[in-house]
Design an enzyme around this catalytic site. Sequence first.
Site, PDB file in Angstrom:
ATOM      1  N   ASP A 121      29.746  24.657  34.715  1.00  0.00           N
ATOM      2  CA  ASP A 121      28.507  24.486  35.499  1.00  0.00           C
ATOM      3  C   ASP A 121      28.497  23.180  36.282  1.00  0.00           C
ATOM      4  O   ASP A 121      27.445  22.539  36.447  1.00  0.00           O
ATOM      5  CB  ASP A 121      27.268  24.588  34.592  1.00  0.00           C
ATOM      6  CG  ASP A 121      27.086  25.981  33.992  1.00  0.00           C
ATOM      7  OD1 ASP A 121      27.764  26.924  34.441  1.00  0.00           O
ATOM      8  OD2 ASP A 121      26.261  26.126  33.066  1.00  0.00           O
ATOM      9  N   HIS A 158      22.871  28.052  38.885  1.00  0.00           N
ATOM     10  CA  HIS A 158      23.136  27.911  37.440  1.00  0.00           C
ATOM     11  C   HIS A 158      24.595  27.531  37.162  1.00  0.00           C
ATOM     12  O   HIS A 158      24.910  27.152  36.034  1.00  0.00           O
ATOM     13  CB  HIS A 158      22.724  29.165  36.650  1.00  0.00           C
ATOM     14  CG  HIS A 158      23.701  30.301  36.697  1.00  0.00           C
ATOM     15  ND1 HIS A 158      23.788  31.243  35.690  1.00  0.00           N
ATOM     16  CD2 HIS A 158      24.609  30.679  37.643  1.00  0.00           C
ATOM     17  CE1 HIS A 158      24.725  32.136  36.004  1.00  0.00           C
ATOM     18  NE2 HIS A 158      25.227  31.823  37.178  1.00  0.00           N
ATOM     19  N   ASP A 204      24.228  27.108  26.232  1.00  0.00           N
ATOM     20  CA  ASP A 204      24.244  28.376  26.965  1.00  0.00           C
ATOM     21  C   ASP A 204      24.682  29.450  25.968  1.00  0.00           C
ATOM     22  O   ASP A 204      25.767  29.337  25.378  1.00  0.00           O
ATOM     23  CB  ASP A 204      25.237  28.255  28.130  1.00  0.00           C
ATOM     24  CG  ASP A 204      25.251  29.446  29.056  1.00  0.00           C
ATOM     25  OD1 ASP A 204      25.024  30.588  28.592  1.00  0.00           O
ATOM     26  OD2 ASP A 204      25.523  29.244  30.258  1.00  0.00           O
ATOM     27  N   ASP A 245      26.001  32.121  26.316  1.00  0.00           N
ATOM     28  CA  ASP A 245      27.293  32.752  26.616  1.00  0.00           C
ATOM     29  C   ASP A 245      28.484  31.966  26.064  1.00  0.00           C
ATOM     30  O   ASP A 245      29.637  32.399  26.188  1.00  0.00           O
ATOM     31  CB  ASP A 245      27.446  33.079  28.117  1.00  0.00           C
ATOM     32  CG  ASP A 245      27.678  31.865  29.023  1.00  0.00           C
ATOM     33  OD1 ASP A 245      28.195  30.818  28.560  1.00  0.00           O
ATOM     34  OD2 ASP A 245      27.335  31.971  30.214  1.00  0.00           O
TER      35      ASP A 245
HETATM   36  N1  ARG Z   1      31.315  29.308  37.582  1.00  0.00           N
HETATM   37  C1  ARG Z   1      30.528  30.421  38.048  1.00  0.00           C
HETATM   38  C2  ARG Z   1      29.642  29.977  39.213  1.00  0.00           C
HETATM   39  O1  ARG Z   1      29.677  28.865  39.626  1.00  0.00           O
HETATM   40  C3  ARG Z   1      29.686  30.999  36.908  1.00  0.00           C
HETATM   41  C4  ARG Z   1      28.669  30.065  36.348  1.00  0.00           C
HETATM   42  C5  ARG Z   1      27.927  30.645  35.177  1.00  0.00           C
HETATM   43  N2  ARG Z   1      26.914  29.728  34.707  1.00  0.00           N
HETATM   44  C6  ARG Z   1      26.086  29.964  33.702  1.00  0.00           C
HETATM   45  N3  ARG Z   1      25.181  29.048  33.453  1.00  0.00           N
HETATM   46  N4  ARG Z   1      26.128  31.054  32.986  1.00  0.00           N
HETATM   47  O2  ARG Z   1      28.898  30.761  39.728  1.00  0.00           O
HETATM   48 MN    MN Z   2      25.766  27.566  31.616  1.00  0.00          MN
HETATM   49 MN    MN Z   3      27.744  29.998  30.844  1.00  0.00          MN
END
Ligand code: ARG
Ligand code: MN
Ligand code: MN
Length: 314
Positions: A123, A136, A227, A229
Amino acid sequence: QSVAVLGAPFSRGQKRRGVEHGPKVIRDAGLIERLSGLDYSVHDFGDLHFHHPEMDEPYMGVKFPRTVGAANKMLSGAVSRAIGAGHTLVMLGGDHSLGIGSVSGHAQQCPDLCLIWVDAHADVNTPMTSPSGNLHGQPVAFMLKELQDKMPDIPGFSWTKPVLSSRDLVYIGLRDVDPGEYHIMKNLGIQYFTMRDIDRLGIQRVMEVTLDHLLARKQRPIHLSFDIDAFDPSLAPATGTAVNGGLTYREGIYLTEEIHNTGLLSVMDLVEVNPMLGANHEAVEATASLAVDVIASSLGQTREGAHASIGVPP
Ligand code: ARG
Ligand code: MN
Ligand code: MN
């Protein structure tokens, strides 16, 4: 000891609707009851009400800049007030663009804070490196002093100022890092632990090095930005950018136990729970209940039990 819970039902930092319902499903999974059971006085501050301007054209590829900027400005004020009032704060997202407001509000009260970012993703894209334009994927870039010459003036963000140096940040759980992000992490010498590092070192060593890196010179407030994820998608399926090969349940709980044991946790974000993305009701409930477990563990729930608080003589 008092904990404040603040919901931030916001989703314009990415493109999938539904993540704005994260605060509701995490509360429905029993968060407030669990924290009360840990002997905190719990103050539920409810959910923020965000305004969505009708027109918000992309700027240099960045999507919904004014909407995300205004939401984070509001969040930042709310976080700052809660910390100023002496609470430990749990912020429920919402998408991870909310990290901007949460960390900057925290930093207003605690300028010497350090940041632990638990995530499959770094991020840390700038508007120039972002492959998606989604904010995000960019919150950390707004915080880092070393990146400010690379940050354009984005409408909605004139109120922000960088509050962190690269040595005040540690990543844990990475496994999907964009080329520009890798370049930034390497260039700035940011401390990070990918899932491969966790495989090699074990979560115990990873936490030892993390806390030593951030706290050895001096004890200071910790901001934990979690996060969902970061967990393996088998445990946390209801999220927008799931990546295989994530944290196990026990790694996640150990990580948060170690953070609690420092006694320095000041703000925690729990973001990216999206109840519209689970395959079914069970998948959503599993994700929300995992979020509650991780928050409770960060705030002192232990696996070895605790002394009863009722009926103990003074
Ligand atoms: N790196 C990718 C982007 O810049 C995915 C980022 C996902 N971020 C998250 N907070 N889940 O779009
Ligand atoms: Mn994230
Ligand atoms: Mn993430």
